[in-house]
Scaffold this active site. Structure first.
Site, PDB file in Angstrom:
ATOM      1  N   ASP A 117      12.624  -7.637  19.858  1.00 40.62           N
ATOM      2  CA  ASP A 117      13.432  -8.823  20.174  1.00 40.62           C
ATOM      3  C   ASP A 117      13.000  -9.402  21.523  1.00 40.62           C
ATOM      4  O   ASP A 117      11.842  -9.219  21.947  1.00 40.62           O
ATOM      5  CB  ASP A 117      14.927  -8.431  20.117  1.00 40.62           C
ATOM      6  CG  ASP A 117      15.841  -9.596  19.756  1.00 40.62           C
ATOM      7  OD1 ASP A 117      16.049 -10.461  20.629  1.00 40.62           O
ATOM      8  OD2 ASP A 117      16.358  -9.629  18.620  1.00 40.62           O
ATOM      9  N   ASP A 118      13.903 -10.066  22.181  1.00 41.08           N
ATOM     10  CA  ASP A 118      13.617 -10.822  23.408  1.00 41.08           C
ATOM     11  C   ASP A 118      13.020  -9.909  24.505  1.00 41.08           C
ATOM     12  O   ASP A 118      13.200  -8.701  24.485  1.00 41.08           O
ATOM     13  CB  ASP A 118      14.940 -11.441  23.895  1.00 41.08           C
ATOM     14  CG  ASP A 118      14.734 -12.705  24.716  1.00 41.08           C
ATOM     15  OD1 ASP A 118      13.587 -12.976  25.111  1.00 41.08           O
ATOM     16  OD2 ASP A 118      15.727 -13.400  24.952  1.00 41.08           O
TER      17      ASP A 118
ATOM     18  N   LYS B 235      11.449 -13.393  14.362  1.00 41.94           N
ATOM     19  CA  LYS B 235      12.849 -13.796  14.580  1.00 41.94           C
ATOM     20  C   LYS B 235      12.810 -14.967  15.546  1.00 41.94           C
ATOM     21  O   LYS B 235      12.273 -14.840  16.660  1.00 41.94           O
ATOM     22  CB  LYS B 235      13.654 -12.634  15.160  1.00 41.94           C
ATOM     23  CG  LYS B 235      15.064 -13.038  15.583  1.00 41.94           C
ATOM     24  CD  LYS B 235      15.878 -11.824  15.996  1.00 41.94           C
ATOM     25  CE  LYS B 235      17.214 -12.237  16.618  1.00 41.94           C
ATOM     26  NZ  LYS B 235      18.034 -11.056  16.983  1.00 41.94           N
TER      27      LYS B 235
ATOM     28  N   ASP C  46      14.824 -17.768  17.599  1.00 41.93           N
ATOM     29  CA  ASP C  46      16.151 -18.026  18.174  1.00 41.93           C
ATOM     30  C   ASP C  46      16.352 -19.521  18.461  1.00 41.93           C
ATOM     31  O   ASP C  46      15.482 -20.356  18.161  1.00 41.93           O
ATOM     32  CB  ASP C  46      16.301 -17.164  19.446  1.00 41.93           C
ATOM     33  CG  ASP C  46      17.699 -16.630  19.625  1.00 41.93           C
ATOM     34  OD1 ASP C  46      18.659 -17.340  19.253  1.00 41.93           O
ATOM     35  OD2 ASP C  46      17.847 -15.519  20.156  1.00 41.93           O
TER      36      ASP C  46
ATOM     37  N   ARG D 138      20.595 -16.743  10.422  1.00 40.24           N
ATOM     38  CA  ARG D 138      21.845 -16.270  10.994  1.00 40.24           C
ATOM     39  C   ARG D 138      22.909 -17.339  10.789  1.00 40.24           C
ATOM     40  O   ARG D 138      22.663 -18.525  11.035  1.00 40.24           O
ATOM     41  CB  ARG D 138      21.640 -15.983  12.476  1.00 40.24           C
ATOM     42  CG  ARG D 138      20.954 -14.648  12.766  1.00 40.24           C
ATOM     43  CD  ARG D 138      21.966 -13.517  12.866  1.00 40.24           C
ATOM     44  NE  ARG D 138      22.959 -13.837  13.862  1.00 40.24           N
ATOM     45  CZ  ARG D 138      22.769 -13.679  15.182  1.00 40.24           C
ATOM     46  NH1 ARG D 138      21.637 -13.181  15.629  1.00 40.24           N
ATOM     47  NH2 ARG D 138      23.724 -14.002  16.029  1.00 40.24           N
TER      48      ARG D 138
ATOM     49  N   ASP E  86      26.681 -13.577  17.635  1.00 43.36           N
ATOM     50  CA  ASP E  86      26.175 -12.198  17.676  1.00 43.36           C
ATOM     51  C   ASP E  86      27.261 -11.183  17.349  1.00 43.36           C
ATOM     52  O   ASP E  86      28.375 -11.248  17.866  1.00 43.36           O
ATOM     53  CB  ASP E  86      25.652 -11.882  19.084  1.00 43.36           C
ATOM     54  CG  ASP E  86      24.368 -12.615  19.393  1.00 43.36           C
ATOM     55  OD1 ASP E  86      23.989 -13.519  18.622  1.00 43.36           O
ATOM     56  OD2 ASP E  86      23.749 -12.288  20.425  1.00 43.36           O
TER      57      ASP E  86
HETATM   58  C1  GAL Z   1      20.629 -14.232  20.873  1.00 38.00           C
HETATM   59  C2  GAL Z   1      20.471 -13.650  19.480  1.00 38.00           C
HETATM   60  C3  GAL Z   1      20.460 -12.148  19.610  1.00 38.00           C
HETATM   61  C4  GAL Z   1      19.313 -11.748  20.504  1.00 38.00           C
HETATM   62  C5  GAL Z   1      19.408 -12.441  21.845  1.00 38.00           C
HETATM   63  C6  GAL Z   1      18.178 -12.186  22.709  1.00 38.00           C
HETATM   64  O1  GAL Z   1      20.633 -15.605  20.797  1.00 38.00           O
HETATM   65  O2  GAL Z   1      21.513 -14.090  18.668  1.00 38.00           O
HETATM   66  O3  GAL Z   1      20.367 -11.544  18.342  1.00 38.00           O
HETATM   67  O4  GAL Z   1      18.093 -12.065  19.875  1.00 38.00           O
HETATM   68  O5  GAL Z   1      19.538 -13.836  21.689  1.00 38.00           O
HETATM   69  O6  GAL Z   1      18.251 -12.859  23.935  1.00 38.00           O
END
Ligand code: GAL
Length: 468
Positions: free
Chosen positions: A67-68, A144, A146, A201, A205
């Site tokens: 992820d991020d 993924k 965002d 999505r 979250d």
């Molecule tokens: C949100 C996302 C999360 C995660 C996060 C990372 O916007 O819904 O699942 O990816 O960013 O910063």
């Protein structure tokens, strides 16, 4: 190689992206909910190894998603490319992808359709082709994508434009890359995302809470954070049928394995995410999981609600704390009936067949063998109604299989034909002709024939021994 032409199939009435991926909801693991920004190559390698060692890999959990926070935060290199943070990923992402592939798994990465990611790392708006090409060259299998820092392009058309640009960039790489949209349900994403992505999505979250209201997560509508299981589930009820092969509603990551949920709550959550056919992306620390966590995540009966041929679950009713949800078999003979209790105490209730087989006097009159899928308790000769006990914050999940002749009176205007199948003779209907094929043999791990007409599917687990 993927064809560069964009092909569409029908999902929920809309043309769906057909990049050959996510014909069933994708399964895997993601770094965010346990590690946040605190990730490095060892985080990924350990998780991938644990998914293999624990046997989760054998049940379909295949994508390991970074992820991020994986890239150099200060910006791109001289050629404008994203750069993996060398302090976190000293061997680079291509090396890591090779390791993950070597374990028999696939690897995912993350970016945002904006100027920066949600944690303020470089993102991909306006750089779609360059970034997609780089990821493909590294061997990435999943993106993924965002919605943070959208540069003012927050209207529905703005969303469509931003997410379509990355779809086209991914397709033009020629590499199959599963495309997971993460715009939190903004601009009613379920109404337009099917031709664009493999999942979207539909809420803010998730957090590991059963039903605690949190100011950060709206009761209705899009976006937010710290959303409870029941909050997301109630939002999903209205849009469940928007998902289908190739493009799924994403109810956010699984919170199975988080200790602030008890076992019944985790089972309810896993059942509903499977039945609604959300992607099943784990978020717990797979290197420290208990046997109880693995048992929930690998329950074949429940996984089959997601990966088998059942329809997407829809909600039949909500009455106070009780919800009734159902899934159909492709031939509309067998049913999954889920009774969900969101209330604070165990409940025993009698469900009349008129509440299950609504407006279908033929099916209401039939006799069923009912298998409860968490306990594998089989009850024969069930007629007229069924009495169930549902734990506080739990589910009762019954598979109904007719044991005699069923007259499908609700479709009486059509031609009726009679055919024999496992469990007895079923009278079914087909528009103007006889049914020549019952459906598919199903179940994870199934290696037998893919189609069947009667009881030709056999499997050691009795649940799979029927022609689905
Ligand atoms: C949100 C996302 C999360 C995660 C996060 C990372 O916007 O819904 O699942 O990816 O960013 O910063």
């Amino acid at each position: 190689m993927l064809s560069k032409a964009i092909v569409f199939v029908l999902v929920g009435g809309a043309a769906a992206l057909d990049n050959g991926l996510a014909k069933k909801p994708q399964m895997g693991w993601n770094t965010w909910n346990t590690f946040g920004c605190n990730i490095n190559q060892q985080t990924i390698l350990s998780a991938a190894q644990a998914i293999k060692n624990s046997g989760l890999i054998n049940y379909g959990y295949e994508y390991v998603v970074i992820d991020d926070c994986w890239s150099v935060k200060s910006g791109r290199d001289g050629s404008g490319n994203l750069v993996a943070d060398p302090s976190k990923f000293p061997n680079g992402i291509k090396w890591l992808a090779d390791q993950v592939h070597g374990l028999g798994l696939k690897i995912g990465i993350y970016s945002s359709a904006g100027t920066l990611t949600c944690a303020s790392y470089p993102a991909s708006l306006g750089r779609e082709q360059q970034d997609a090409k780089l990821w493909a060259s590294w061997g990435i299998d999943y993106l993924k994508y965002d919605n943070c820092n959208d540069a003012g392009q927050s209207s529905q058309q703005g969303n469509i434009n931003r997410y379509t640009a990355m779809r086209d960039a991914l397709l033009s790489t020629g590499r199959p890359i599963l495309y997971s949209l993460c715009n939190w349900g903004v601009a009613q994403v379920w109404n337009w995302a099917a031709p664009i992505g493999n999942s979207w999505r539909m809420s803010g979250d998730i957090t590991a809470s059963f039903d605690t209201a949190n100011g950060g997560c709206p009761a209705t509508g899009s976006g937010g954070y710290l959303c409870s299981i029941m909050n997301i589930l109630n939002k999903a009820a209205d849009i469940a049928t928007k998902g289908g092969p190739g493009g799924w509603n994403d109810l956010d990551m699984l919170v199975v394995g988080f200790s602030n949920l008890n076992s019944d709550e985790q089972k309810l959550h896993f059942t509903m995410w499977a039945a609604i056919k959300s992607p099943l992306i784990m978020g717990h620390d797979v290197t420290k999981q208990t046997a109880a966590t693995i048992a929930i995540l690998t329950n074949r009966n429940i996984l089959d609600l997601s990966q088998g041929t059942w329809s997407v679950a829809t909600r039949t009713y909500v009455r106070s704390n009780i919800q009734l949800w159902q899934q159909n078999s492709p031939d509309n003979v067998d049913r999954i009936v889920i009774v969900l209790n969101s209330g604070g105490s165990d409940q025993t209730l009698t469900v009349p067949f008129s509440d299950i087989f609504v407006n279908d006097s033929g099916r209401q009159a039939a006799t069923y063998t009912v298998t409860e899928l968490w306990t594998n308790t089989v009850t024969n000769s069930v007629k007229g109604q069924i009495s169930v006990t549902v734990k506080r914050h739990g589910v009762w999940v019954g598979r109904f299989h007719p044991s005699g002749t069923v007259s499908t009176s609700s479709v009486s205007s059509r031609t009726t034909t009679s055919t024999t199948r496992a469990g007895g003779t079923t009278t079914t209907t087909a528009a103007g002709g006889s049914q020549t094929k019952w459906g598919q043999c199903g179940g994870i791990g199934w290696t037998g024939p893919t189609t069947c007409q009667d009881s030709t599917c056999t499997y050691s687990n009795p649940y799979y021994s029927q022609c689905l």
